[in-house]
Design a protein around this motif. Structure first.
Motif, PDB file in Angstrom:
ATOM      1  N   ASN A  33       0.853  -1.187   0.000  1.00  0.00           N
ATOM      2  CA  ASN A  33       0.000   0.000   0.000  1.00  0.00           C
ATOM      3  C   ASN A  33       0.890   1.239   0.000  1.00  0.00           C
ATOM      4  O   ASN A  33       2.094   1.173   0.294  1.00  0.00           O
ATOM      5  CB  ASN A  33      -1.023  -0.019   1.147  1.00  0.00           C
ATOM      6  CG  ASN A  33      -0.430   0.268   2.501  1.00  0.00           C
ATOM      7  OD1 ASN A  33       0.619   0.889   2.642  1.00  0.00           O
ATOM      8  ND2 ASN A  33      -1.120  -0.159   3.534  1.00  0.00           N
ATOM      9  N   ALA A  34       0.313   2.362  -0.346  1.00  0.00           N
ATOM     10  CA  ALA A  34       1.073   3.609  -0.509  1.00  0.00           C
ATOM     11  C   ALA A  34       1.811   4.007   0.761  1.00  0.00           C
ATOM     12  O   ALA A  34       2.944   4.486   0.710  1.00  0.00           O
ATOM     13  CB  ALA A  34       0.140   4.730  -0.951  1.00  0.00           C
ATOM     14  N   GLN A  35       1.183   3.791   1.893  1.00  0.00           N
ATOM     15  CA  GLN A  35       1.794   4.168   3.178  1.00  0.00           C
ATOM     16  C   GLN A  35       3.073   3.373   3.452  1.00  0.00           C
ATOM     17  O   GLN A  35       4.090   3.934   3.832  1.00  0.00           O
ATOM     18  CB  GLN A  35       0.756   3.921   4.269  1.00  0.00           C
ATOM     19  CG  GLN A  35       1.200   4.201   5.667  1.00  0.00           C
ATOM     20  CD  GLN A  35       0.064   3.855   6.634  1.00  0.00           C
ATOM     21  OE1 GLN A  35      -1.060   4.290   6.461  1.00  0.00           O
ATOM     22  NE2 GLN A  35       0.374   3.066   7.623  1.00  0.00           N
ATOM     23  N   ASP A  36       3.025   2.060   3.250  1.00  0.00           N
ATOM     24  CA  ASP A  36       4.202   1.226   3.476  1.00  0.00           C
ATOM     25  C   ASP A  36       5.303   1.540   2.462  1.00  0.00           C
ATOM     26  O   ASP A  36       6.481   1.577   2.800  1.00  0.00           O
ATOM     27  CB  ASP A  36       3.835  -0.261   3.407  1.00  0.00           C
ATOM     28  CG  ASP A  36       2.874  -0.677   4.501  1.00  0.00           C
ATOM     29  OD1 ASP A  36       3.063  -0.238   5.658  1.00  0.00           O
ATOM     30  OD2 ASP A  36       1.923  -1.423   4.208  1.00  0.00           O
ATOM     31  N   LEU A  37       4.892   1.781   1.217  1.00  0.00           N
ATOM     32  CA  LEU A  37       5.855   2.144   0.179  1.00  0.00           C
ATOM     33  C   LEU A  37       6.534   3.468   0.505  1.00  0.00           C
ATOM     34  O   LEU A  37       7.745   3.618   0.315  1.00  0.00           O
ATOM     35  CB  LEU A  37       5.146   2.219  -1.180  1.00  0.00           C
ATOM     36  CG  LEU A  37       6.032   2.332  -2.405  1.00  0.00           C
ATOM     37  CD1 LEU A  37       7.027   1.180  -2.483  1.00  0.00           C
ATOM     38  CD2 LEU A  37       5.184   2.381  -3.663  1.00  0.00           C
ATOM     39  N   GLN A  38       5.777   4.415   1.052  1.00  0.00           N
ATOM     40  CA  GLN A  38       6.327   5.714   1.431  1.00  0.00           C
ATOM     41  C   GLN A  38       7.382   5.558   2.528  1.00  0.00           C
ATOM     42  O   GLN A  38       8.437   6.198   2.484  1.00  0.00           O
ATOM     43  CB  GLN A  38       5.196   6.655   1.888  1.00  0.00           C
ATOM     44  CG  GLN A  38       5.641   8.065   2.124  1.00  0.00           C
ATOM     45  CD  GLN A  38       6.112   8.751   0.856  1.00  0.00           C
ATOM     46  OE1 GLN A  38       5.656   8.450  -0.244  1.00  0.00           O
ATOM     47  NE2 GLN A  38       7.043   9.655   0.975  1.00  0.00           N
ATOM     48  N   VAL A  39       7.105   4.712   3.514  1.00  0.00           N
ATOM     49  CA  VAL A  39       8.075   4.464   4.591  1.00  0.00           C
ATOM     50  C   VAL A  39       9.350   3.877   4.001  1.00  0.00           C
ATOM     51  O   VAL A  39      10.464   4.302   4.324  1.00  0.00           O
ATOM     52  CB  VAL A  39       7.486   3.528   5.674  1.00  0.00           C
ATOM     53  CG1 VAL A  39       8.566   3.062   6.641  1.00  0.00           C
ATOM     54  CG2 VAL A  39       6.373   4.226   6.428  1.00  0.00           C
ATOM     55  N   LYS A  47      10.483   4.146   0.917  1.00  0.00           N
ATOM     56  CA  LYS A  47      11.186   5.157   0.114  1.00  0.00           C
ATOM     57  C   LYS A  47      11.895   6.184   0.993  1.00  0.00           C
ATOM     58  O   LYS A  47      12.893   6.763   0.586  1.00  0.00           O
ATOM     59  CB  LYS A  47      10.213   5.865  -0.828  1.00  0.00           C
ATOM     60  CG  LYS A  47       9.809   5.021  -2.004  1.00  0.00           C
ATOM     61  CD  LYS A  47       8.867   5.770  -2.921  1.00  0.00           C
ATOM     62  CE  LYS A  47       8.517   4.948  -4.138  1.00  0.00           C
ATOM     63  NZ  LYS A  47       7.612   5.651  -5.042  1.00  0.00           N
ATOM     64  N   ARG A  48      11.365   6.385   2.184  1.00  0.00           N
ATOM     65  CA  ARG A  48      11.977   7.345   3.109  1.00  0.00           C
ATOM     66  C   ARG A  48      13.232   6.774   3.773  1.00  0.00           C
ATOM     67  O   ARG A  48      14.244   7.450   3.879  1.00  0.00           O
ATOM     68  CB  ARG A  48      10.960   7.745   4.170  1.00  0.00           C
ATOM     69  CG  ARG A  48      11.500   8.684   5.213  1.00  0.00           C
ATOM     70  CD  ARG A  48      10.452   9.053   6.231  1.00  0.00           C
ATOM     71  NE  ARG A  48      11.070   9.782   7.336  1.00  0.00           N
ATOM     72  CZ  ARG A  48      10.530   9.918   8.515  1.00  0.00           C
ATOM     73  NH1 ARG A  48       9.350   9.405   8.765  1.00  0.00           N
ATOM     74  NH2 ARG A  48      11.157  10.575   9.460  1.00  0.00           N
TER      75      ARG A  48
END
Length: 171
Positions: A132-138, A140-141
């Motif tokens: 999901n976008a939230q896990d992918l964002q973490v 990528k960070r």
């Protein structure tokens, strides 16, 4: 507890600045940000050369830590051989866990979190799904920051560190 970190770091030292990555101390300057002049480190990001931060030399809440030693970096890299942590089914629960780990600034916990997310990503891809976008964002960070520090500490390129992580994930 108040500690003086001004004696710890010198101009030219590489340091880890909280969740922002590796910075080089460019200068130590007396600046006035809140009516009282203080000594500040002028920090330049090694990942994003245009990013300059200032951090008080003397503080009750130091966000600067030494870059991982070569031995510590090897131990962190080895974590990618571990099985993943438990995957919380609810995104909100995962977000809270991720936030808590990031706030801890514990590189071992951050690496294990990255390991878990990468392994979940692989598992989902085999099923034709995506994170999901939230896990992918973490991911990528944290990935570029952690890989950058490991590369510096292990005297490797970031590509070499990423390849090593990939090898460990396949084991």
């Amino acid at each position: 507890m108040r500690r003086e970190i001004g004696k710890m770091y010198q101009v030219g030292d590489n340091v880890f600045y909280e969740a922002h990555g590796v910075f080089m101390i460019q200068d130590i300057q007396e600046l006035t940000f809140s009516q009282t002049p203080k000594l500040y480190y002028k920090l330049q990001s090694q990942l994003n050369k245009g990013l300059i931060l200032y951090h008080p030399v003397e503080t009750d809440n130091p966000k600067i830590t030494p870059v991982a030693s070569k031995q510590r970096a090897h131990l962190i890299l080895e974590l990618f051989k571990n099985p993943p942590n438990r995957w919380a089914l609810k995104a909100l629960e995962r977000a809270k866990e991720h936030h808590k780990i990031l706030e801890s600034n514990n590189h071992f916990e951050i690496a294990q979190m990255m390991n878990t997310i990468l392994r979940k990503q692989r598992e989902l891809e085999k099923e034709g799904k995506k994170l999901n976008a939230q896990d992918l964002q973490v991911l990528k960070r944290i990935a570029p920051i952690l890989v950058e520090e490991l590369a510096l500490s292990l005297q490797m390129t970031t590509d070499e560190v990423n390849l090593k992580i990939e090898e460990f994930l396949k084991e």
